[in-house]
Design a protein around this motif. Structure first.
Motif, PDB file in Angstrom:
ATOM      1  N   PHE A 148       0.855  -1.194   0.000  1.00  0.00           N
ATOM      2  CA  PHE A 148       0.000   0.000   0.000  1.00  0.00           C
ATOM      3  C   PHE A 148       0.883   1.234   0.000  1.00  0.00           C
ATOM      4  O   PHE A 148       1.155   1.850   1.034  1.00  0.00           O
ATOM      5  CB  PHE A 148      -0.931  -0.028   1.210  1.00  0.00           C
ATOM      6  CG  PHE A 148      -2.093   0.926   1.094  1.00  0.00           C
ATOM      7  CD1 PHE A 148      -2.964   0.870   0.020  1.00  0.00           C
ATOM      8  CD2 PHE A 148      -2.332   1.871   2.073  1.00  0.00           C
ATOM      9  CE1 PHE A 148      -4.038   1.746  -0.087  1.00  0.00           C
ATOM     10  CE2 PHE A 148      -3.405   2.747   1.986  1.00  0.00           C
ATOM     11  CZ  PHE A 148      -4.254   2.687   0.895  1.00  0.00           C
ATOM     12  N   THR A 149       1.333   1.599  -1.199  1.00  0.00           N
ATOM     13  CA  THR A 149       2.255   2.713  -1.358  1.00  0.00           C
ATOM     14  C   THR A 149       2.313   3.086  -2.827  1.00  0.00           C
ATOM     15  O   THR A 149       1.704   2.421  -3.681  1.00  0.00           O
ATOM     16  CB  THR A 149       3.661   2.337  -0.859  1.00  0.00           C
ATOM     17  OG1 THR A 149       4.545   3.463  -1.012  1.00  0.00           O
ATOM     18  CG2 THR A 149       4.245   1.171  -1.632  1.00  0.00           C
ATOM     19  N   PHE A 150       3.065   4.132  -3.144  1.00  0.00           N
ATOM     20  CA  PHE A 150       3.288   4.514  -4.526  1.00  0.00           C
ATOM     21  C   PHE A 150       4.128   3.448  -5.232  1.00  0.00           C
ATOM     22  O   PHE A 150       4.969   2.785  -4.623  1.00  0.00           O
ATOM     23  CB  PHE A 150       3.983   5.883  -4.570  1.00  0.00           C
ATOM     24  CG  PHE A 150       4.241   6.393  -5.951  1.00  0.00           C
ATOM     25  CD1 PHE A 150       3.202   6.558  -6.848  1.00  0.00           C
ATOM     26  CD2 PHE A 150       5.525   6.715  -6.353  1.00  0.00           C
ATOM     27  CE1 PHE A 150       3.447   7.038  -8.136  1.00  0.00           C
ATOM     28  CE2 PHE A 150       5.781   7.200  -7.632  1.00  0.00           C
ATOM     29  CZ  PHE A 150       4.733   7.360  -8.527  1.00  0.00           C
ATOM     30  N   HIS A 173       6.908   5.190   5.170  1.00  0.00           N
ATOM     31  CA  HIS A 173       6.189   6.050   6.119  1.00  0.00           C
ATOM     32  C   HIS A 173       5.080   6.776   5.362  1.00  0.00           C
ATOM     33  O   HIS A 173       5.287   7.864   4.810  1.00  0.00           O
ATOM     34  CB  HIS A 173       7.151   7.037   6.766  1.00  0.00           C
ATOM     35  CG  HIS A 173       8.338   6.394   7.419  1.00  0.00           C
ATOM     36  ND1 HIS A 173       8.243   5.310   8.262  1.00  0.00           N
ATOM     37  CD2 HIS A 173       9.671   6.690   7.344  1.00  0.00           C
ATOM     38  CE1 HIS A 173       9.442   4.973   8.693  1.00  0.00           C
ATOM     39  NE2 HIS A 173      10.323   5.793   8.157  1.00  0.00           N
ATOM     40  N   LEU A 174       3.903   6.194   5.342  1.00  0.00           N
ATOM     41  CA  LEU A 174       2.840   6.645   4.457  1.00  0.00           C
ATOM     42  C   LEU A 174       2.063   7.830   5.021  1.00  0.00           C
ATOM     43  O   LEU A 174       1.789   7.882   6.228  1.00  0.00           O
ATOM     44  CB  LEU A 174       1.887   5.485   4.189  1.00  0.00           C
ATOM     45  CG  LEU A 174       0.941   5.637   2.995  1.00  0.00           C
ATOM     46  CD1 LEU A 174       1.725   5.641   1.685  1.00  0.00           C
ATOM     47  CD2 LEU A 174      -0.095   4.523   2.981  1.00  0.00           C
ATOM     48  N   TYR A 175       1.702   8.739   4.137  1.00  0.00           N
ATOM     49  CA  TYR A 175       0.813   9.873   4.417  1.00  0.00           C
ATOM     50  C   TYR A 175       1.410  10.897   5.383  1.00  0.00           C
ATOM     51  O   TYR A 175       0.771  11.899   5.709  1.00  0.00           O
ATOM     52  CB  TYR A 175      -0.528   9.407   4.988  1.00  0.00           C
ATOM     53  CG  TYR A 175      -1.345   8.506   4.096  1.00  0.00           C
ATOM     54  CD1 TYR A 175      -1.197   8.529   2.710  1.00  0.00           C
ATOM     55  CD2 TYR A 175      -2.279   7.633   4.641  1.00  0.00           C
ATOM     56  CE1 TYR A 175      -1.949   7.697   1.894  1.00  0.00           C
ATOM     57  CE2 TYR A 175      -3.053   6.805   3.832  1.00  0.00           C
ATOM     58  CZ  TYR A 175      -2.882   6.840   2.452  1.00  0.00           C
ATOM     59  OH  TYR A 175      -3.645   6.024   1.651  1.00  0.00           O
ATOM     60  N   GLY A 176       2.620  10.653   5.903  1.00  0.00           N
ATOM     61  CA  GLY A 176       3.225  11.585   6.846  1.00  0.00           C
ATOM     62  C   GLY A 176       3.441  11.023   8.232  1.00  0.00           C
ATOM     63  O   GLY A 176       3.822  11.758   9.151  1.00  0.00           O
ATOM     64  N   GLN A 177       3.236   9.699   8.393  1.00  0.00           N
ATOM     65  CA  GLN A 177       3.398   9.069   9.708  1.00  0.00           C
ATOM     66  C   GLN A 177       4.367   7.891   9.609  1.00  0.00           C
ATOM     67  O   GLN A 177       4.291   7.084   8.693  1.00  0.00           O
ATOM     68  CB  GLN A 177       2.053   8.581  10.235  1.00  0.00           C
ATOM     69  CG  GLN A 177       2.148   7.891  11.584  1.00  0.00           C
ATOM     70  CD  GLN A 177       0.812   7.792  12.292  1.00  0.00           C
ATOM     71  OE1 GLN A 177       0.706   8.147  13.463  1.00  0.00           O
ATOM     72  NE2 GLN A 177      -0.210   7.339  11.599  1.00  0.00           N
ATOM     73  N   CYS A 178       5.264   7.804  10.591  1.00  0.00           N
ATOM     74  CA  CYS A 178       6.281   6.759  10.585  1.00  0.00           C
ATOM     75  C   CYS A 178       5.702   5.380  10.893  1.00  0.00           C
ATOM     76  O   CYS A 178       4.774   5.238  11.687  1.00  0.00           O
ATOM     77  CB  CYS A 178       7.364   7.050  11.626  1.00  0.00           C
ATOM     78  SG  CYS A 178       8.476   8.397  11.196  1.00  0.00           S
ATOM     79  N   SER A 181      -3.010   2.694  10.848  1.00  0.00           N
ATOM     80  CA  SER A 181      -2.022   3.641  10.315  1.00  0.00           C
ATOM     81  C   SER A 181      -1.810   3.519   8.810  1.00  0.00           C
ATOM     82  O   SER A 181      -1.241   4.420   8.196  1.00  0.00           O
ATOM     83  CB  SER A 181      -0.674   3.435  11.022  1.00  0.00           C
ATOM     84  OG  SER A 181      -0.099   2.198  10.635  1.00  0.00           O
ATOM     85  N   PHE A 182      -2.209   2.381   8.229  1.00  0.00           N
ATOM     86  CA  PHE A 182      -1.987   2.050   6.822  1.00  0.00           C
ATOM     87  C   PHE A 182      -0.518   1.758   6.521  1.00  0.00           C
ATOM     88  O   PHE A 182      -0.157   1.534   5.363  1.00  0.00           O
ATOM     89  CB  PHE A 182      -2.494   3.163   5.881  1.00  0.00           C
ATOM     90  CG  PHE A 182      -3.942   3.508   6.071  1.00  0.00           C
ATOM     91  CD1 PHE A 182      -4.931   2.577   5.837  1.00  0.00           C
ATOM     92  CD2 PHE A 182      -4.320   4.775   6.488  1.00  0.00           C
ATOM     93  CE1 PHE A 182      -6.273   2.885   6.005  1.00  0.00           C
ATOM     94  CE2 PHE A 182      -5.659   5.115   6.666  1.00  0.00           C
ATOM     95  CZ  PHE A 182      -6.642   4.155   6.432  1.00  0.00           C
ATOM     96  N   ASN A 183       0.332   1.743   7.539  1.00  0.00           N
ATOM     97  CA  ASN A 183       1.728   1.397   7.359  1.00  0.00           C
ATOM     98  C   ASN A 183       1.938  -0.111   7.505  1.00  0.00           C
ATOM     99  O   ASN A 183       1.077  -0.835   7.999  1.00  0.00           O
ATOM    100  CB  ASN A 183       2.595   2.133   8.393  1.00  0.00           C
ATOM    101  CG  ASN A 183       2.861   3.567   8.007  1.00  0.00           C
ATOM    102  OD1 ASN A 183       2.980   3.892   6.832  1.00  0.00           O
ATOM    103  ND2 ASN A 183       2.976   4.452   8.996  1.00  0.00           N
ATOM    104  N   MET A 184       3.118  -0.554   7.082  1.00  0.00           N
ATOM    105  CA  MET A 184       3.479  -1.959   7.192  1.00  0.00           C
ATOM    106  C   MET A 184       3.243  -2.484   8.609  1.00  0.00           C
ATOM    107  O   MET A 184       3.620  -1.850   9.593  1.00  0.00           O
ATOM    108  CB  MET A 184       4.959  -2.120   6.828  1.00  0.00           C
ATOM    109  CG  MET A 184       5.521  -3.515   7.009  1.00  0.00           C
ATOM    110  SD  MET A 184       7.329  -3.526   6.872  1.00  0.00           S
ATOM    111  CE  MET A 184       7.524  -3.136   5.133  1.00  0.00           C
TER     112      MET A 184
END
Length: 372
Positions: A84-86, A132-137, A109-112
Motif C-alpha cells: 500500500f504505497t506509490f 512512512h505513508l501519508y506523513g506518519q512513521c 495507520s496504513f503502514n506496514m
C-alpha cells in the motif's frame, strides 16, 4: 467554492521574492549541477533529519533505486515491503532483478504491519523497505529488532514523511538509509523532480555519492556501475528557501488536521467515516489527510465532492501486489486483505498550510451533506 486538493499558488506569494533571488543567484554562478547550493542543502537536510550525511539525487524514485544498489540488492534477492504505497517503492526492487515480497498493513495507520515481517523472511531476503505513508512513521522498533536479528538493512521510504518522528527520531534516520522526495506537492517541494538520501553510515554515504554519478570515484574512473541521478542547483536553491519555513508549515498542517477532527465530530460524522490515526509516540506531518468510509460509498462520496468543487484523491486505488506488472509474483485478490480494503475505502481531503477555515468548513459541510 472551489477547494483544490493541493494549492501551490497560495504558498508562492510569501516566498516568491526569495525564490527569484535564489534562482538568480544560480544563473549568476552558471553552475547548475552538484555545486554550492546542492552541497549546502545536503548539510541542511542532514541536520534537519538528524543524520550525519545527505546525498542529493534526481528524484525520490531514484533515491529508492540508489539505496537498494548501495545495499547490494540484485538478481534473485528478496526485499520485504508494503503493498500500500506509490509504485516506485516496489518498482525499484524489481528493476534490479530482485523480488518484492509484500506484507499486509496495519488497519489504523496504513503502514506496514511489523507482525507479518518475520514470517516473510527467507534465505533470499536482503532488505526491508519501511514506507512512512501519508506523513506518519512506521512503528520502527520492532522492525529494527527483526532486522538486527537477521542482519538485514532497513531502507526508509520517507518521501511523504519529511519531519515525521518515531519516538523523537526523525523519519529516515532510523534505518540504514532514508529516501526523500522533493516532488512539488510534497511538504517540502521543489520546482520539478528532486530527491535525497540520508544516512549516518559513512560507507553508504561514500558509495551513494559515487552511484549517483555513474559510479565515479574520481572523474572518468568508475569503481562501481552507477546511474546518472544528480540534484541540480536550481532545485537545491529553491529548496533552501523553503526549508526554513518547513516547521511552521508542518505545525499549520497539524492545526488543520486537529480542526478537521473537531469539525467532523461536531457535525456528527464519526459514525460515517474514520479520520487519520496518529500514534501517541510519534509525530504525524500530514502530507495527506486520508479518511476512510465504507467501500460501497467511497466512489459516490468522491463524485459528490468533485461536483461541489472539493478536490480529493485516492492514494492508492490498486495495491502493488495486484498491479498487472507484478502478476508474475503470484498474488491474488484476497492475498493481503487489509491493504485491499484500504485501497477501496480511503479518500484524501485537502490539507496544506494555507487552507483557510472557510475552506475547511466547506469541505466538511460538503461531506456532511453527502451522508445526510
Amino acid at each position: 467554492m472551489n477547494v483544490p486538493l493541493f494549492d501551490l499558488k497560495s504558498q508562492y506569494p510569501a516566498i516568491g521574492d526569495e525564490i527569484r533571488h535564489a534562482v538568480g543567484r544560480v544563473f549568476d554562478s552558471q553552475q547548475f549541477v552538484l555545486g554550492a547550493e546542492v552541497h549546502a542543502l545536503q548539510e541542511e537536510i542532514a541536520r534537519y533529519c538528524q543524520t550525519k550525511f545527505a546525498v542529493g539525487c534526481a528524484s525520490g524514485s531514484d533515491a529508492l533505486l540508489l539505496a537498494l544498489m548501495s545495499c547490494g540488492i540484485g538478481e534473485s534477492d528478496e526485499v520485504i515491503t508494503t503493498p500500500f504505497t506509490f509504485f516506485a517503492t516496489a518498482a525499484a526492487v524489481a528493476r534490479l532483478g530482485a523480488r518484492p515480497v509484500f506484507v499486509d498493513i496495519d488497519e489504523r495507520s496504513f503502514n506496514m504491519d511489523h507482525e507479518h515481517v518475520e514470517a516473510a523472511i527467507s534465505q533470499r531476503t536482503k532488505a526491508i523497505i519501511a514506507v512512512h505513508l501519508y506523513g506518519q512513521c512506521v512503528d520502527m522498533n520492532p522492525l529494527v529488532e527483526i532486522a538486527a536479528k537477521y542482519g538485514i538493512p532497513i531502507i526508509e521510504d520517507a518521501a511523504q514523511a519529511l519531519g515525521a518522528e518515531d519516538r523523537r527520531r526523525r523519519a529516515g534516520s532510523i534505518g540504514t538509509v532514508g529516501c526523500l522526495s522533493f516532488y512539488p506537492s510534497k511538504n517540502l517541494g521543489g520546482v520539478g523532480d528532486g530527491g535525497m538520501l540520508i544516512t549516518s553510515d559513512a560507507d553508504h554515504a561514500k558509495r551513494l555519492r559515487m552511484l549517483r554519478v555513474h559510479g565515479e570515484g574520481k572523474k572518468y574512473h568508475h569503481d562501481l556501475l552507477g546511474i546518472n541521478s544528480r540534484l541540480d542547483e536550481l532545485q537545491a536553491a529553491v529548496l533552501r528557501v523553503k526549508l526554513p519555513h518547513l516547521e511552521d508549515w508542518t505545525r499549520a498542517r497539524e492545526r488543520k488536521a486537529q480542526r478537521y477532527e473537531l469539525l467532523f465530530t461536531n457535525d456528527g460524522l464519526r459514525e460515517h467515516l474514520r479520520t487519520p490515526y496518529s500514534r501517541s509516540d510519534g509525530r504525524h506531518v500530514f502530507h495527506l489527510f486520508v479518511i476512510r468510509v465504507s467501500a460501497n460509498r467511497r466512489d459516490a462520496l468522491r463524485e459528490h465532492l468533485g461536483a461541489h468543487g472539493v478536490g480529493n484523491g485516492v492514494y492508492y486505488p490498486v495495491p502493488q501486489h495486484l498491479q498487472k506488472c507484478f502478476a508474475y509474483l503470484g498474488y491474488q485478490t484476497g492475498s493481503l486483505p487489509v491493504a485491499e480494503s484500504a485501497a477501496a475505502e480511503t479518500v484524501a481531503l485537502p490539507i496544506y498550510p494555507e487552507l483557510t477555515d472557510a475552506q475547511q468548513d466547506y469541505v466538511v459541510s460538503t461531506v456532511a451533506e453527502f451522508f445526510r
